[in-house]
Every structure is written in structure tokens, then in C-alpha cells.
Design an enzyme around this catalytic site. Structure first.
Site, mmCIF file in Angstrom:
data_model
loop_
_atom_site.group_PDB
_atom_site.id
_atom_site.type_symbol
_atom_site.label_atom_id
_atom_site.label_comp_id
_atom_site.label_asym_id
_atom_site.label_seq_id
_atom_site.Cartn_x
_atom_site.Cartn_y
_atom_site.Cartn_z
ATOM 1 N N ARG A 62 -16.208 9.102 3.922
ATOM 2 C CA ARG A 62 -15.497 7.827 3.474
ATOM 3 C C ARG A 62 -14.958 7.909 2.017
ATOM 4 N NH1 ARG A 62 -17.407 3.314 1.744
ATOM 5 N NH2 ARG A 62 -19.440 3.633 2.655
ATOM 6 N N TYR A 116 5.900 -7.562 11.163
ATOM 7 C CA TYR A 116 5.046 -7.316 12.113
ATOM 8 C C TYR A 116 3.949 -8.324 12.677
ATOM 9 C CZ TYR A 116 1.573 -4.508 14.983
ATOM 10 O OH TYR A 116 0.576 -4.119 15.951
ATOM 11 N N ASP A 187 6.792 -2.503 4.021
ATOM 12 C CA ASP A 187 6.463 -1.784 5.298
ATOM 13 C C ASP A 187 7.555 -0.719 5.800
ATOM 14 O OD1 ASP A 187 5.842 -1.159 8.043
ATOM 15 O OD2 ASP A 187 4.630 -3.037 8.359
ATOM 16 N N LYS A 212 3.117 5.402 14.492
ATOM 17 C CA LYS A 212 4.415 5.229 15.192
ATOM 18 C C LYS A 212 5.127 6.522 14.966
ATOM 19 C CE LYS A 212 3.131 1.280 16.028
ATOM 20 N NZ LYS A 212 3.227 0.179 15.224
HETATM 21 C C1 PLP Z 1 2.481 -0.852 14.580
HETATM 22 C C2 PLP Z 1 3.051 -1.582 13.249
HETATM 23 C C3 PLP Z 1 2.042 -1.983 12.435
HETATM 24 C C4 PLP Z 1 0.550 -2.129 12.556
HETATM 25 O O1 PLP Z 1 0.027 -0.500 12.625
HETATM 26 P P1 PLP Z 1 -1.415 0.054 13.568
HETATM 27 O O2 PLP Z 1 -1.208 1.291 13.209
HETATM 28 O O3 PLP Z 1 -1.080 -0.864 15.050
HETATM 29 O O4 PLP Z 1 -2.311 -0.924 12.863
HETATM 30 C C5 PLP Z 1 2.580 -2.493 11.130
HETATM 31 N N1 PLP Z 1 3.678 -2.516 10.830
HETATM 32 C C6 PLP Z 1 4.686 -2.349 11.648
HETATM 33 C C7 PLP Z 1 6.112 -2.420 11.379
HETATM 34 C C8 PLP Z 1 4.318 -1.752 13.152
HETATM 35 O O5 PLP Z 1 5.312 -1.061 13.985
#
Ligand code: PLP
Length: 394
Positions: A62, A116, A187, A212
Site C-alpha cells: 500500500r 460524471y 477529469d 476506460k
Molecule cells: C467511469 C468514470 C469515472 C469513474 O471511474 P471508475 O473507474 O468507475 O471509478 C470518473 N470519471 C469519468 C469521466 C468516468 O467516465
């Protein structure tokens, strides 16, 4: 050429592999998965040097792990940041970046309604449990948005937004946030570092859901936060104690996925633009939201801050919710599923999934009709995607 001058395609092709200078005689080229909880501390003198930070090394996964650190180096390079921290999810990355960016006193987080959905739910925990004020303001209401930025200590934005693919001016937002003494967190999950480099426009932090495009294979959950300036000891302490860190195996999967990142993004950009253009000409479709379309209301801003439009788009159908449901029930190749950024094309109806918590009136006010379909265009042959869309729309 120093390794920091290399192009994204080169960084990705060699992701996590040792450079010439550190390539020992018979070492494995692909990094091992150092799947361990703990590390032998050696002698008491070694342990003392390790814990006092006089000697580099590992104690407990960790706190740090060689496989995870290789991934962090690659992600920092991709976004041209000074340092990265890896998390167990995109939401854990947002939590960590927000916590690191807060000042601890007189804090106020400012964001917009189309970040999101999971980020908005996380921010609700900040207000309701941690008592940190959060202002959620529509940037289209310019006067209110600018006033909110002037009061902020942390600004969190997402561009393009999801599912309507609205853009926010990165440079202008960074300038206003900094004038207020606030830090800007972007983001960059949807745009990816291939299509948009927020640090070039003044962002302080970038967060990603690596679940993603970065991993790209729809087989793990992960995230990261990257800082333009070097990470401090306090940032590292926050990261390890919030606890949303990753295991070596997931970090290795992300490294494996990143090796094809630029190839996948080329294919995504190509298919995304072509599908968006095709949909604008389809008689069943009333509107297409895609930042790369010349008809996008923010086409000038798109050219200013994005290299290509990516592969996330949404469209409205004539015939309302029923038409959208018929479309989703008929698709064959395209998968009816949430998430985005994998090699397979995915479709959902936000009114029934990500935005089902809103009433039809609230969705309408947000510019989201009940016939809206969101499409994450994959890397399949374009002709096969269009054939499936055509038979499902007919
Ligand atoms: C999916 C997503 C998140 C969250 O990500 P996780 O891996 O599901 O926790 C945050 N921001 C955007 C733009 C996303 O598409």
C-alpha cells in the site's frame, strides 16, 4: 533524444519496460508482476534507513510497489506531469485529488452539473459528511459560473462532458481558478491524453478512470491522479492513508493495456468521427452531440484545446424513449452496456442508466431528451459498426 522527449506512441510501446541504462544483462524485458503484500526489511539498520527515507526501497505494497511505480511513471509521462499516483478506481482518484487539493480551512469546491454521476455522488459525501461546501453551477450561466470560480479553493471540471459532450474552456477556467488562489482538477477520462493535454492549459491536477481508454480492454477497474508540479510528501501520505491503492496485478494489466493506447486511440478517433458524421445524415436521428463535428456549438474551442473528437458521442432519435429502447433492443454487434473506452462498441440510454435519478423535467432542463442514446464507438471495422447501426435504426 532523452526519454522525456519521446512521442506518446513510443512511450506507450515501451510502457513499463526498462530503459537502456537500467537494462541488466539477462533481465526480463516485460516487467514482472511483483504480487506481494510485504518486503523483507533486511537488517535492523536497513529497516531504519528504509523507514527514515534515507534508502529507497519497499516495505508494504500500500505504501509502494515496483510494478505500481512503473505504471505511475508512464502515466505521468503521458500527461506531461511531474508525478502520478495510482488508485483502485477513477472515483478513488477523484477522492484523493480533491483531498490533496483542499487547503483544510475555508474550503469550497466548485464544479458543474454534467461531471460524471459518480463524481457528483462523491461530492455529496463531501458536503453531507465532511461539511465541505460544494457549489454545482452550470458554466453556460457565465456570470454565476465566474462568481463561483472567484470563491473557489478547488475547481473540478470535466471536458468533454458526458453524455452531452459539452466543452469547457480549460485555459480560461485555469486562469480564473488561479486568480482566486484555487487549484484546478481536470477529469481527462473521456478526452484522454491522446486528444487533450490539460497541463498545457494550466490545470494543476488531472484525474482518470483508467477503467476506460487507458486500460482499454474492459477487464479491470483503476484510476490515477497526476500533478503538474512535483508531488509532495503530504500528497503521498494522503494517497496511502485514504487506502484506495492498487495491487501489482491490476497495475500490470494497466501497463499491458497502455502499450496499445495510441493505436487504439487512432482507431477510436477515426471511427468516432465517421460514425458521428454518418448519424447526422440518418433520417431517424434528430440530433448528434460530438465535439469533432463542424456543427458543434463550440467548434472553435474544440480546435483550440483538442486534437481529435474521440469516440464518445450521443444522439437523439425521432420517436422519443420508445424509439431509443427499440434501437437498444435491436443492436447485435454493439453491446447494450454502461462504461466506455473499450475496443467494443457500447450503447446506453442515459435516462434509464446514468441519469435515472433525475426526473424527466430535470433531464429536459439539462438538455437531455428521453430518446438520447450514448454510444462509445469501439475499434471494430467501421463498416460493421455502420451496418449494425443501420439495421437497428431502420
Ligand atoms: C467511469 C468514470 C469515472 C469513474 O471511474 P471508475 O473507474 O468507475 O471509478 C470518473 N470519471 C469519468 C469521466 C468516468 O467516465
Amino acid at each position: 533524444m532523452s526519454s522525456s522527449d519521446r512521442h506518446l506512441a513510443t512511450i506507450c510501446a515501451h510502457a513499463g519496460t526498462p530503459g537502456k541504462e537500467s537494462r541488466a544483462g539477462n533481465a526480463p524485458f516485460i516487467p514482472p508482476i511483483v504480487q506481494t503484500t510485504l518486503f523483507d526489511l533486511g537488517t535492523t539498520a536497513d529497516a531504519e534507513a528504509l523507514f527514515a527515507g534515507r534508502q529507497p526501497g519497499y516495505t508494504y505494497t500500500r505504501f509502494g510497489n515496483p510494478t505500481v511505480e512503473r505504471l505511475a511513471e508512464v502515466l505521468a509521462q503521458l500527461e506531461a506531469g511531474a508525478g502520478a499516483l495510482i488508485t483502485a478506481s477513477g472515483n478513488a482518484a477523484a477522492l484523493c485529488a480533491l483531498t490533496a487539493a483542499l487547503r483544510g480551512k475555508d474550503d469550497r469546491i466548485v464544479t458543474h452539473p454534467d461531471v460524471y454521476g459518480g463524481t457528483l455522488e462523491l461530492l455529496r459525501i463531501f458536503t453531507e459528511r465532511y461539511r465541505v461546501p460544494v457549489e454545482i453551477v452550470d458554466p453556460a450561466r457565465t456570470v454565476e459560473w465566474h462568481a463561483a470560480l472567484a470563491r473557489a479553493s478547488v475547481v473540478l471540471i470535466e471536458t468533454p462532458s458526458n453524455p452531452l459532450l459539452r466543452l469547457l474552456d480549460l485555459a480560461a477556467t485555469a486562469e480564473r481558478a488561479h486568480a482566486a488562489g484555487a487549484q484546478l482538477i481536470v477529469d481527462n477520462t473521456v478526452a484522454t491524453p491522446y486528444n487533450q493535454q490539460p497541463f498545457q492549459f494550466g490545470a494543476d491536477w488531472i484525474v482518470h478512470s483508467a477503467s476506460k481508454y487507458l486500460n482499454g480492454h474492459s477487464d479491470m477497474i483503476g484510476g490515477c491522479l497526476i500533478r503538474r508540479a512535483p508531488l509532495t510528501a503530504t500528497h503521498r501520505t494522503i494517497h496511502k492513508n485514504l487506502g484506495g491503492t492498487v495491487n501489482a496485478l491490476d497495475a500490470w494489466l494497466m501497463l499491458r493495456g497502455l502499450r496499445t493506447f495510441t493505436l487504439r486511440m487512432e482507431a477510436h478517433n477515426h471511427n468516432g468521427a465517421a460514425v458521428a458524421d454518418w448519424l447526422t445524415r440518418h433520417p431517424a436521428v434528430s440530433h448528434v452531440h460530438y465535439p469533432g463535428l463542424p456543427t458543434h456549438p463550440q467548434a472553435a474551442l474544440f480546435r483550440q484545446q483538442m486534437r481529435a473528437g474521440g469516440a464518445l458521442l450521443s444522439f437523439e432519435l425521432h420517436g422519443g424513449a420508445d424509439a431509443a429502447c427499440r434501437f437498444l433492443d435491436r443492436i447485435q454487434l454493439i453491446v447494450h452496456a454502461v462504461s466506455l473506452g473499450g475496443m467494443e462498441s457500447l450503447a446506453t440510454r442515459p435516462a434509464a442508466t446514468s441519469h435515472r435519478g433525475l426526473t424527466a423535467t430535470q433531464r429536459q432542463a439539462a438538455g437531455m431528451g428521453d430518446s438520447l442514446v450514448r454510444l462509445s464507438v469501439g475499434t471494430e471495422a467501421l463498416e460493421d459498426i455502420l451496418t449494425d447501426l443501420e439495421q437497428a435504426l431502420r
